[in-house]
Enzyme design. Sequence first.
Site, PDB file in Angstrom:
ATOM      1  N   LYS A 195       7.646  -9.332  10.313  1.00  0.00           N
ATOM      2  CA  LYS A 195       6.440  -9.295   9.487  1.00  0.00           C
ATOM      3  C   LYS A 195       5.190  -8.870  10.262  1.00  0.00           C
ATOM      4  CE  LYS A 195       8.149 -12.291   5.815  1.00  0.00           C
ATOM      5  NZ  LYS A 195       8.514 -11.183   4.923  1.00  0.00           N
TER       6      LYS A 195
ATOM      7  N   PHE B  87      14.916 -20.233   4.082  1.00  0.00           N
ATOM      8  CA  PHE B  87      14.859 -18.835   3.649  1.00  0.00           C
ATOM      9  C   PHE B  87      14.832 -17.967   4.900  1.00  0.00           C
ATOM     10  CE2 PHE B  87      13.007 -14.787   2.571  1.00  0.00           C
ATOM     11  CZ  PHE B  87      13.757 -14.429   1.464  1.00  0.00           C
TER      12      PHE B  87
ATOM     13  N   ASP C  89      13.348 -19.271  13.711  1.00  0.00           N
ATOM     14  CA  ASP C  89      12.965 -18.166  12.836  1.00  0.00           C
ATOM     15  C   ASP C  89      11.460 -18.266  12.606  1.00  0.00           C
ATOM     16  OD1 ASP C  89      12.324 -16.468  10.749  1.00  0.00           O
ATOM     17  OD2 ASP C  89      14.102 -16.935   9.563  1.00  0.00           O
TER      18      ASP C  89
END
Length: 401
Positions: A255, A141, A226
């Site tokens: 984030k 994801f 990532d």
Amino acid sequence: MSTTETLVAAAEAHGAHNYHPLPVVVATADGAWMTDVEGRRYLDLLAGYSALNFGHGNPRLLAAARAQLERVTLTSRAFHHDRFGAFCEQLAALCGMDMVLPMNTGAEAVETAVKTARKWGHLVKGVPDGRSKIVVAGNNFHGRTTTIISFSTDQEARADFGPYTPGFEIVPYGDLTAMRAAVTENTVAVLLEPVQGEAGVVVPPAGYLPAVRELTRERGVLFVADEIQSGLGRTGRTFACEHEGVVPDMYVLGKALGGGIVPVSAVVSSAEVLGVFRPGEHGSTFGGNPLACAVALEVIAMLRTGEYQERSADLGARLHRDLAELTGTGKVSAVRGRGLWAGVDVDPSVGTGREVSERMMGRGVLVKDTHGSTIRIAPPLTISREDLDWGIGELREVLGA
């Protein structure tokens, strides 16, 4: 109807149904707790998918944001501003790298990493333009843009959005043999999550990340990590790659970098890699804006102390000890994760992940399901030991364990 029912109905009627949120309407939040419009309090064990690593309304981060709000919030990259250079310098230093390309969201940062790898592959490695390949892992994801879903195996995210962007090779996560076979002379990068978050907090087999790192070095390929969810303290280290002693060629961050206040993301790499860009080739109006840089600078300062990484490691050990006890009850089939991050596979006899999340909400604890039967747990790193114990105790009760 109650205030909650009225507001949920308005959201359902006028907001596109691209999410299926739990029927709780948050009005205020502080630390690890949120309060809804009816005055009910909930312990937050999701932390905005790691965007709230430092808790809701962290005083240091709010102070940094307020101070910057009084000065200047946006210049666009048409001009320099007095926070940009310090942000890039200090984030690069935190990562042990040279240069930073700031964006806003995680998906933008992944798109930036893809463009960077392709351009580097053409200009530096010598792959013919339009022939480059990037190897990714199944069940990844990395976001939901058209390009990113083109290399997703999640049909819920992918179906009906074609045509898809070519140039990606998908191999099973953790399968080194498949990875070796996929890397060819036209491969410019391997893009991996060092822990797969959306897939259910999946930790790769021991030795996998170091082997991929060695493979990419041998073949002249960029290793792109990532760390949008896994980075910045979540796993008990600044970066999840550190658990395996791995340093990638490029970090993709987001984030928690925005402190739960503003969206901030970045690609961090060497001067050789990020130096391929020239003015006008990539950018963002809001990327690296003064407000974002001010908040992110405070995040970096907080991480430099090591306090939050240590807290995540210590409380994470307690979390995984308590969750491991549930696997012997017949209610939980598996528990995975690192630091203050866990995926709990619930036995179907107990209910679906959604049903368990709703029961937890009824007890004043907020978690979220993924892939049908998995519950994700990722509290703020600032959560108290007592609150964490109470929240996991409620999970034990809900599971009948």
